[in-house]
Design a protein around this motif. Structure first.
Motif, PDB file in Angstrom:
ATOM      1  N   UNK A  83       0.846  -1.195   0.000  1.00  0.00           N
ATOM      2  CA  UNK A  83       0.000   0.000   0.000  1.00  0.00           C
ATOM      3  C   UNK A  83       0.881   1.244   0.000  1.00  0.00           C
ATOM      4  N   UNK A  84       0.306   2.338  -0.484  1.00  0.00           N
ATOM      5  CA  UNK A  84       1.083   3.560  -0.663  1.00  0.00           C
ATOM      6  C   UNK A  84       1.555   4.169   0.651  1.00  0.00           C
ATOM      7  N   UNK A  85       0.760   4.100   1.694  1.00  0.00           N
ATOM      8  CA  UNK A  85       1.145   4.725   2.963  1.00  0.00           C
ATOM      9  C   UNK A  85       2.412   4.098   3.525  1.00  0.00           C
ATOM     10  N   UNK A  86       2.437   2.766   3.597  1.00  0.00           N
ATOM     11  CA  UNK A  86       3.615   2.087   4.130  1.00  0.00           C
ATOM     12  C   UNK A  86       4.816   2.253   3.203  1.00  0.00           C
ATOM     13  N   UNK A  87       4.565   2.185   1.902  1.00  0.00           N
ATOM     14  CA  UNK A  87       5.662   2.336   0.943  1.00  0.00           C
ATOM     15  C   UNK A  87       6.275   3.729   1.044  1.00  0.00           C
ATOM     16  N   UNK A  88       5.412   4.739   1.148  1.00  0.00           N
ATOM     17  CA  UNK A  88       5.896   6.107   1.240  1.00  0.00           C
ATOM     18  C   UNK A  88       6.704   6.325   2.515  1.00  0.00           C
ATOM     19  N   UNK A  89       6.221   5.791   3.617  1.00  0.00           N
ATOM     20  CA  UNK A  89       6.925   5.963   4.891  1.00  0.00           C
ATOM     21  C   UNK A  89       8.308   5.330   4.832  1.00  0.00           C
ATOM     22  N   UNK A  90       8.396   4.159   4.217  1.00  0.00           N
ATOM     23  CA  UNK A  90       9.696   3.483   4.119  1.00  0.00           C
ATOM     24  C   UNK A  90      10.629   4.244   3.188  1.00  0.00           C
ATOM     25  N   UNK A  91      10.108   4.653   2.033  1.00  0.00           N
ATOM     26  CA  UNK A  91      10.950   5.364   1.068  1.00  0.00           C
ATOM     27  C   UNK A  91      11.495   6.664   1.652  1.00  0.00           C
ATOM     28  N   UNK A  92      10.681   7.355   2.443  1.00  0.00           N
ATOM     29  CA  UNK A  92      11.117   8.634   3.011  1.00  0.00           C
ATOM     30  C   UNK A  92      12.337   8.464   3.913  1.00  0.00           C
ATOM     31  N   UNK A  93      12.488   7.306   4.527  1.00  0.00           N
ATOM     32  CA  UNK A  93      13.670   7.076   5.364  1.00  0.00           C
ATOM     33  C   UNK A  93      14.954   7.236   4.545  1.00  0.00           C
ATOM     34  N   UNK A  94      14.886   6.807   3.298  1.00  0.00           N
ATOM     35  CA  UNK A  94      16.077   6.820   2.448  1.00  0.00           C
ATOM     36  C   UNK A  94      16.216   8.137   1.692  1.00  0.00           C
ATOM     37  N   UNK A  95      15.101   8.732   1.290  1.00  0.00           N
ATOM     38  CA  UNK A  95      15.186  10.066   0.688  1.00  0.00           C
ATOM     39  C   UNK A  95      15.742  11.066   1.705  1.00  0.00           C
ATOM     40  N   UNK A  96      15.477  10.806   2.995  1.00  0.00           N
ATOM     41  CA  UNK A  96      15.986  11.687   4.041  1.00  0.00           C
ATOM     42  C   UNK A  96      17.393  11.355   4.492  1.00  0.00           C
ATOM     43  N   UNK A  97      17.959  10.271   3.963  1.00  0.00           N
ATOM     44  CA  UNK A  97      19.316   9.863   4.331  1.00  0.00           C
ATOM     45  C   UNK A  97      19.990   9.317   3.073  1.00  0.00           C
ATOM     46  N   UNK A  98      20.391  10.226   2.197  1.00  0.00           N
ATOM     47  CA  UNK A  98      20.949   9.804   0.910  1.00  0.00           C
ATOM     48  C   UNK A  98      22.237   8.997   1.045  1.00  0.00           C
ATOM     49  N   UNK A  99      23.108   9.275   2.040  1.00  0.00           N
ATOM     50  CA  UNK A  99      24.268   8.395   2.202  1.00  0.00           C
ATOM     51  C   UNK A  99      23.865   6.942   2.474  1.00  0.00           C
ATOM     52  N   UNK A 100      22.807   6.733   3.250  1.00  0.00           N
ATOM     53  CA  UNK A 100      22.329   5.375   3.502  1.00  0.00           C
ATOM     54  C   UNK A 100      21.780   4.759   2.219  1.00  0.00           C
ATOM     55  N   UNK A 101      21.012   5.532   1.464  1.00  0.00           N
ATOM     56  CA  UNK A 101      20.471   5.033   0.202  1.00  0.00           C
ATOM     57  C   UNK A 101      21.603   4.595  -0.721  1.00  0.00           C
TER      58      UNK A 101
END
Length: 254
Positions: A94-112
């Motif tokens: 679902x979009x809500x869970x997917x968005x929440x997970x993706x934001x973790x990496x958009x907010x931490x580009x070195x981790x991505x």
């Protein structure tokens, strides 16, 4: 072998490969203590070592769609490896869970970048792979991840983003990019509007010797290659052909 849905199997079968002997494997590896679960597929009927393509998933995680694309790449003669950015068992429907997970990496580009690097290292070490001929591609979230990874200076022949968010950096951060860039975006993408495309291109222009191309597909919305309401058949078909031509040039010298 993976039992794909009818829609995805039909997609795979658009790439003809008479006599192919696909070999799949689930590949477990680690990054910073977290278990990751990637997926590889190649045509055992094609002698190696093979040029390789690292495939980065969309924001739902490593589900069937990137695996289907990997099968298509294997039918073209490449060793395809699907990265797992999120970690073992972290797949969303679902979009809500997917968005929440993706934001973790958009907010931490070195981790991505590091998560993609971990998968790249696994791929490059495979005995079936020619480590001097690797490209990375990604879809949506994965397109952004592929472009971020290219910024690290990883030894890549090419990088391709399908409808990925285009993150422009200020100051420009393109000096280390190795290999060519192909950015495939939608002309009706509200997530990546024309202004974002222009800003990203302006950053690329700060390096005169950088080989890059941006293609915009009229009427295509965000996620235009993915099955669902946003799917745009013409843009999907044309973008795949663009990928085939790009890989033939950067990996095969064609």
């Amino acid at each position: 072998m993976t039992d794909f849905s009818a829609v995805l199997q039909q997609l795979i079968d658009t790439v003809a490969a008479p006599g192919a002997r696909p070999e799949e494997s689930v590949v477990t590896y680690e990054h910073d203590g977290r278990a990751m679960e990637g997926f590889s597929v190649h045509d055992a009927a094609v002698a190696g070592p093979k040029p390789a393509v690292l495939v980065v998933h969309d924001w739902t995680g490593l589900r069937e769609y990137p695996k289907a694309r990997a099968h298509m790449l294997a039918r073209l003669g490449y060793f395809a490896f699907c990265a797992d950015v999120y970690g073992q068992g972290r797949r969303f429907d679902n979009d809500d869970d997917s968005s929440a997970e993706a934001r973790k990496y958009y907010g931490d580009l070195p981790l991505l970048r590091a998560r993609v690097r971990a998968a790249y290292d696994v791929l490059a070490a495979r005995p079936e792979v020619d480590a001097a001929r690797i490209a990375v591609i990604g879809y949506c979230f994965g397109g952004s991840a592929a472009l971020e990874f290219a910024r690290t200076g990883a030894p890549l022949r090419g990088t391709v983003s399908f409808h990925g968010a285009l993150i422009a950096h200020e100051p420009a951060d393109v000096a280390a990019i190795d290999g060519a860039l192909l950015v495939l975006t939608g002309g009706a993408d509200e997530v990546v509007p024309d202004a974002a495309v222009a800003k990203f291109q302006d950053e690329l222009r700060t390096r005169e010797d950088l080989d890059w191309e941006v293609t915009t597909y009229a009427g295509a919305e965000h996620g235009f290659t993915l099955p669902g309401e946003a799917h745009h058949a013409v843009a999907d078909r044309r973008s795949w052909r663009a990928l085939e031509a790009f890989l033939a040039e950067v990996l095969d010298g064609g």
